[in-house]
Scaffold this motif. Structure first.
Motif, PDB file in Angstrom:
ATOM      1  N   UNK A   1      34.454  41.967  18.458  1.00  0.00           N
ATOM      2  CA  UNK A   1      35.516  42.110  19.446  1.00  0.00           C
ATOM      3  C   UNK A   1      35.692  40.795  20.198  1.00  0.00           C
ATOM      4  N   UNK A   2      36.840  40.676  20.873  1.00  0.00           N
ATOM      5  CA  UNK A   2      37.162  39.482  21.659  1.00  0.00           C
ATOM      6  C   UNK A   2      37.547  39.908  23.060  1.00  0.00           C
ATOM      7  N   UNK A   3      36.912  39.279  24.049  1.00  0.00           N
ATOM      8  CA  UNK A   3      37.218  39.559  25.455  1.00  0.00           C
ATOM      9  C   UNK A   3      37.264  38.224  26.188  1.00  0.00           C
ATOM     10  N   UNK A   4      38.468  37.783  26.562  1.00  0.00           N
ATOM     11  CA  UNK A   4      38.611  36.466  27.183  1.00  0.00           C
ATOM     12  C   UNK A   4      37.951  36.384  28.554  1.00  0.00           C
TER      13      UNK A   4
ATOM     14  N   UNK B   1      44.582  46.473  35.184  1.00  0.00           N
ATOM     15  CA  UNK B   1      45.993  46.356  34.841  1.00  0.00           C
ATOM     16  C   UNK B   1      46.426  44.893  34.857  1.00  0.00           C
ATOM     17  N   UNK B   2      47.333  44.565  33.981  1.00  0.00           N
ATOM     18  CA  UNK B   2      47.801  43.185  33.849  1.00  0.00           C
ATOM     19  C   UNK B   2      47.183  42.484  32.654  1.00  0.00           C
ATOM     20  N   UNK B   3      46.050  42.993  32.162  1.00  0.00           N
ATOM     21  CA  UNK B   3      45.442  42.439  30.958  1.00  0.00           C
ATOM     22  C   UNK B   3      46.084  43.065  29.724  1.00  0.00           C
ATOM     23  N   UNK B   4      46.035  42.332  28.632  1.00  0.00           N
ATOM     24  CA  UNK B   4      46.551  42.839  27.360  1.00  0.00           C
ATOM     25  C   UNK B   4      45.373  43.297  26.510  1.00  0.00           C
ATOM     26  N   UNK B   5      45.393  44.562  26.130  1.00  0.00           N
ATOM     27  CA  UNK B   5      44.328  45.155  25.323  1.00  0.00           C
ATOM     28  C   UNK B   5      44.916  45.560  23.984  1.00  0.00           C
TER      29      UNK B   5
ATOM     30  N   UNK C   1      43.003  40.093  26.364  1.00  0.00           N
ATOM     31  CA  UNK C   1      43.446  38.779  26.818  1.00  0.00           C
ATOM     32  C   UNK C   1      44.030  38.925  28.217  1.00  0.00           C
ATOM     33  N   UNK C   2      43.517  38.133  29.131  1.00  0.00           N
ATOM     34  CA  UNK C   2      44.039  38.196  30.492  1.00  0.00           C
ATOM     35  C   UNK C   2      45.454  37.642  30.554  1.00  0.00           C
ATOM     36  N   UNK C   3      46.219  38.114  31.505  1.00  0.00           N
ATOM     37  CA  UNK C   3      47.657  37.880  31.516  1.00  0.00           C
ATOM     38  C   UNK C   3      48.031  36.397  31.531  1.00  0.00           C
ATOM     39  N   UNK C   4      47.347  35.585  32.371  1.00  0.00           N
ATOM     40  CA  UNK C   4      47.698  34.172  32.459  1.00  0.00           C
ATOM     41  C   UNK C   4      47.413  33.439  31.152  1.00  0.00           C
ATOM     42  N   UNK C   5      46.375  33.845  30.417  1.00  0.00           N
ATOM     43  CA  UNK C   5      46.076  33.235  29.131  1.00  0.00           C
ATOM     44  C   UNK C   5      47.066  33.689  28.069  1.00  0.00           C
ATOM     45  N   UNK C   6      47.502  34.918  28.185  1.00  0.00           N
ATOM     46  CA  UNK C   6      48.482  35.464  27.239  1.00  0.00           C
ATOM     47  C   UNK C   6      49.760  34.635  27.264  1.00  0.00           C
TER      48      UNK C   6
END
Length: 495
Positions: free
Chosen positions: A424-427, A368-372, A341-346
């Motif tokens: 899997x999920x990848x925004x 970096x900055x994404x949530x995995x 999930x990318x940071x702004x969506x998180x």
């Protein structure tokens, strides 16, 4: 034994199998009735029995060349006025009407003509045609079929492309009001004539994922829904087929599932005996969350879930709480094993993260900055809990047709252990963030498939080309297979 000696009941069941799908591998393929029509020519008995099957389900649709309402190119007024069809018709599918038929100031010349009792909203051709259901005394079920493409809430600054197949919210709402109005009028006739059946089953195909409280709180909605004990929902969503992909940012994606859980379903919980919840795309985990907590269906016998994703250990508890279940169908349901999930969506979505393990920044080659994240859930656990937690279960079905759910064929669903059961999920992925495994092998794709942290100066190849094999179905095969077979064995033994 001569064929004339076969009991009519057995012969009817046999003739009822004389149809085929134009494409057997496509669950949404139309039905070909050619053999059944030919059977009517054999003799009077076959004609009577085959006719009952041929006209059991009617579809009200508009012919594109002239806008007239028909069934298989037969004028609708001829259909509803036929005594033969009136006796045998039990199910009706009503396709939402084209925009150019919404308003029709001259309804007097359409098939069947308008009556003095027609409401203003029913004065158009569509309304007149739909009101014809009052002439079908044996209807048991009704389906409203909307267009798959819909228009959600939009910001005027956004770039979004629609086409002529896109149905607006107001258009869909008017369709619901018109059809529900016709059902209520027909229900009034039931009170006067006990030979007219009550419509108990309602199917809404491609219902848009937008709350419509002004309708669901109306007397019209409540008057119709009080008779419904079978509800089947296929939920559609606004999506951008071309250009910049912003599908996940639709506000409906974040609000509809909580609305479904907390507002739409609870008032119906005590009356439903059969429920189908299917979406056009994976649902339940992200960007909105559905865990069914608080939903109790004391009389529910059949539950069908389509495209439902399990991403937490307690997310299936609501299903196991329905102790009255005798049939459970899982139609393209998955467990999500890895998420990005990318940071702004998180920050915007704020979905529950319990049971998720977060990998260090840069894992799987993501920036970096994404949530995995990873989820350790297995189907072995789910199957075992179904076997132990639903003691009245007599039928269990589970299928994973590639790219198609079996919403229109759910009653013929089988049971198989598919390689597609994990995903899997990848925004950041387009056109869909849900990435399915390969059908034959179960091989997954998630970044570069390597949980190791990728150096900041890594090349594009190191970040985005798969470096390892990722296959959750293979990792869990022994346990999942054992639990799946134990579940099927237990369910069959109860029959």
């Amino acid at each position: 034994m001569d064929i004339s000696d076969i009991p009519p009941e057995v012969l009817s069941l046999t003739l009822g199998q004389l149809f085929e799908y134009q494409c057997e591998d496509d669950p949404e393929s139309p039905i070909h009735y050619g053999h059944l029509r030919n059977a009517r020519l054999v003799c009077r008995q076959w004609n009577k029995l085959a006719t009952a099957h041929l006209f059991r389900t009617l579809t009200l649709d508009a012919e594109p060349e002239n806008g007239m309402w028909s069934w298989k190119h037969m004028p609708w007024s001829h259909i509803v006025n036929s005594e033969t069809i009136q006796r045998v018709a039990q199910n009706i599918v009503i396709c939402s009407h084209p925009e150019d038929l919404e308003e029709d100031d001259d309804a007097s010349d359409v098939e069947g003509g308008a009556t003095e009792d027609d409401d203003d909203d029913d004065s158009g051709r569509f309304g007149v045609a739909v009101n014809g259901i009052a002439k079908l005394p044996n209807l048991k079920s009704l389906q409203i079929c909307f267009a798959e493409k819909c228009q959600g809430a939009r910001d005027t600054s956004e770039w979004w492309e629609d086409d002529e197949e896109t149905e607006s919210i107001s258009h869909r709402l008017q369709t619901l009001k018109t059809v529900f109005g016709a059902i209520r009028k027909r229900r009034a006739a039931v009170d006067k004539d006990n030979r007219t059946s009550i419509i108990r089953s309602l199917t809404l195909k491609n219902l848009q994922n937008i709350p419509i409280p002004e309708f669901t709180s109306s007397d019209l909605y409540k008057d119709v829904m009080k008779d419904i004990n079978e509800l089947h929902l296929m939920i559609a969503h606004d999506y951008n087929e071309h250009g910049p992909d912003q599908d996940l940012d639709r506000i409906e994606r974040q609000t509809y599932e909580p609305y479904l859980q907390k507002e739409l379903l609870p008032p119906l919980a005590h009356q439903l005996r059969s429920l189908t919840l299917t979406f056009r795309e994976c649902w339940g985990v992200i960007p909105a969350y559905f865990d069914g907590k608080g939903l109790v269906f004391p009389n529910l016998r059949t539950l069908t879930l389509g495209e439902f994703v399990i991403g937490h250990h307690d997310q299936f508890d609501w299903v196991l709480a329905q102790k009255s279940l005798k049939t459970l169908r899982l139609d393209r349901c998955f467990i999500v094993s890895y998420l990005r999930v990318m940071n702004e969506q998180w920050d915007e979505w704020r979905v529950p993260t319990h049971d998720w393990h977060e990998y260090p920044e840069g894992s799987f080659g993501f920036t970096e900055g994404d949530h995995t994240l990873g989820f350790s859930g297995t189907w072995e656990t789910v199957y075992d809990r179904i076997r132990e937690g639903l003691p009245k279960l007599r039928e269990f079905c589970s299928v994973h047709h590639e790219h198609h759910n079996t919403f229109d064929r759910r009653e013929s669903m089988g049971a198989s252990l598919s390689k597609l059961r994990y995903l899997t999920f990848d925004s950041g992925s387009c056109p869909s963030p849900w990435i399915e495994a390969e059908d034959n092998s179960g091989t997954m794709l998630f970044g570069n498939n390597d949980p190791a942290v990728c150096p900041r100066d890594a090349t594009e190849s190191e970040r985005y080309v798969a470096r390892k094999s990722l296959n959750r179905a293979e990792e869990t095969e022994l346990g999942d297979t054992r639990a799946f077979e134990d579940l099927l064995w237990a369910v069959r033994g109860r029959g």
